[in-house]
Design a protein around this motif. Sequence first.
Motif, PDB file in Angstrom:
ATOM      1  N   ARG A 104      10.456  -8.075  -3.556  1.00  0.00           N
ATOM      2  CA  ARG A 104       9.758  -7.900  -4.685  1.00  0.00           C
ATOM      3  C   ARG A 104       8.360  -8.036  -4.478  1.00  0.00           C
ATOM      4  O   ARG A 104       7.526  -7.708  -5.382  1.00  0.00           O
ATOM      5  N   ASN A 105       7.894  -9.154  -3.581  1.00  0.00           N
ATOM      6  CA  ASN A 105       6.576  -9.396  -3.493  1.00  0.00           C
ATOM      7  C   ASN A 105       5.696  -7.950  -3.365  1.00  0.00           C
ATOM      8  O   ASN A 105       4.485  -7.869  -4.068  1.00  0.00           O
TER       9      ASN A 105
ATOM     10  N   LEU B  23      12.309   0.459  -7.132  1.00  0.00           N
ATOM     11  CA  LEU B  23      11.116   0.490  -5.933  1.00  0.00           C
ATOM     12  C   LEU B  23      11.666  -0.355  -4.769  1.00  0.00           C
ATOM     13  O   LEU B  23      11.340   0.147  -3.744  1.00  0.00           O
ATOM     14  N   MET B  24      12.129  -1.525  -5.044  1.00  0.00           N
ATOM     15  CA  MET B  24      12.641  -2.443  -3.779  1.00  0.00           C
ATOM     16  C   MET B  24      13.742  -1.630  -2.991  1.00  0.00           C
ATOM     17  O   MET B  24      13.724  -1.595  -1.782  1.00  0.00           O
TER      18      MET B  24
ATOM     19  N   THR C 207       0.767  -1.272   0.171  1.00  0.00           N
ATOM     20  CA  THR C 207      -0.019  -0.118  -0.252  1.00  0.00           C
ATOM     21  C   THR C 207       0.890   1.298   0.077  1.00  0.00           C
ATOM     22  O   THR C 207       0.456   2.342  -0.732  1.00  0.00           O
ATOM     23  N   GLU C 208       1.873   1.259   0.696  1.00  0.00           N
ATOM     24  CA  GLU C 208       2.604   2.279   0.739  1.00  0.00           C
ATOM     25  C   GLU C 208       3.496   2.725  -0.519  1.00  0.00           C
ATOM     26  O   GLU C 208       3.515   3.637  -0.884  1.00  0.00           O
ATOM     27  N   VAL C 209       3.839   1.676  -1.455  1.00  0.00           N
ATOM     28  CA  VAL C 209       4.388   1.876  -2.444  1.00  0.00           C
ATOM     29  C   VAL C 209       3.270   2.130  -3.648  1.00  0.00           C
ATOM     30  O   VAL C 209       3.461   3.332  -4.476  1.00  0.00           O
ATOM     31  N   ARG C 210       2.324   1.667  -3.415  1.00  0.00           N
ATOM     32  CA  ARG C 210       0.978   1.984  -4.343  1.00  0.00           C
ATOM     33  C   ARG C 210       0.683   3.577  -4.094  1.00  0.00           C
ATOM     34  O   ARG C 210       0.464   4.441  -5.296  1.00  0.00           O
ATOM     35  N   GLU C 211       0.579   3.873  -3.080  1.00  0.00           N
ATOM     36  CA  GLU C 211       0.289   5.262  -2.638  1.00  0.00           C
ATOM     37  C   GLU C 211       1.134   6.309  -3.073  1.00  0.00           C
ATOM     38  O   GLU C 211       0.839   7.376  -3.452  1.00  0.00           O
ATOM     39  N   TRP C 212       2.292   5.918  -3.031  1.00  0.00           N
ATOM     40  CA  TRP C 212       3.405   6.946  -3.567  1.00  0.00           C
ATOM     41  C   TRP C 212       3.242   6.964  -5.028  1.00  0.00           C
ATOM     42  O   TRP C 212       3.470   8.178  -5.374  1.00  0.00           O
TER      43      TRP C 212
END
Length: 240
Positions: A46-47, A38-39, A11-16
């Motif tokens: 990766r997941n 991104l990792m 969620t953190e990655v997506r919202e960024w």
Amino acid sequence: MAAGTHMPKHTEVREWIEGEIRAGRFAIGDRLPTEAELMAMFGVSRNPVQKAMSGLVESGLVVRRRGAGSLVASTGLRGNLLRTLDTRLTEPEVAGAHRVDGVRVATAASFPLAAGVLSDSAPLAELVRTKLDSGSAPIALERCIVDLSQVPDLLEQDLVHLTTTAHYTARGIADRRVTSVLSAVHLSAQDAALLGVAEDTPILRQVRTIHIGEGTSLEVAEFLFHPTNITMEVSQLEAT
């Protein structure tokens, strides 16, 4: 989020990414950071990155292309199709600034959109405006034709900010009824240029007619929505 809890990494990655797109730091067609980048940025495996990207693809914000990576497909700007049917509106049907592209006065014979809908003999005003997002990118083209015998002062208004339904209310034109037709169309060369898309691009078209009595119409308007700069959806309108 409640105290003591943590946002899931995906969620953190997506919202960024969503935030960067909506802020204009990634434009349509731009390549997003790779999974490896991104990792490293978020210190995750990766997941979670793959899960975030899959969600963005499903939402229509991102598209994956072999050899090109993950590209921005939409700005994420959304509009409600039902707003165009609300005769109580005091704000624009689609959020954003107007650019006035053309104004002319003639009879219904000059306007194919008005044929058989508005009075054949009354003077009609055609107002063509392009709706722009915060970055001045086109998101919708509006072609509105109004019976000037009903609202003779229409063209004296500030056409950049005018919302026709609000103007009708201010002039005491009540008991309005709206009908609407949706279709997918290809644009004319002129309209494609105004929206900044290719002529062979299929787009969503909504035609709205405002009726003020049995057999009498006040306005017919078409809204042509940019295929990627805005996503139109149907959301329930609140009752007054």
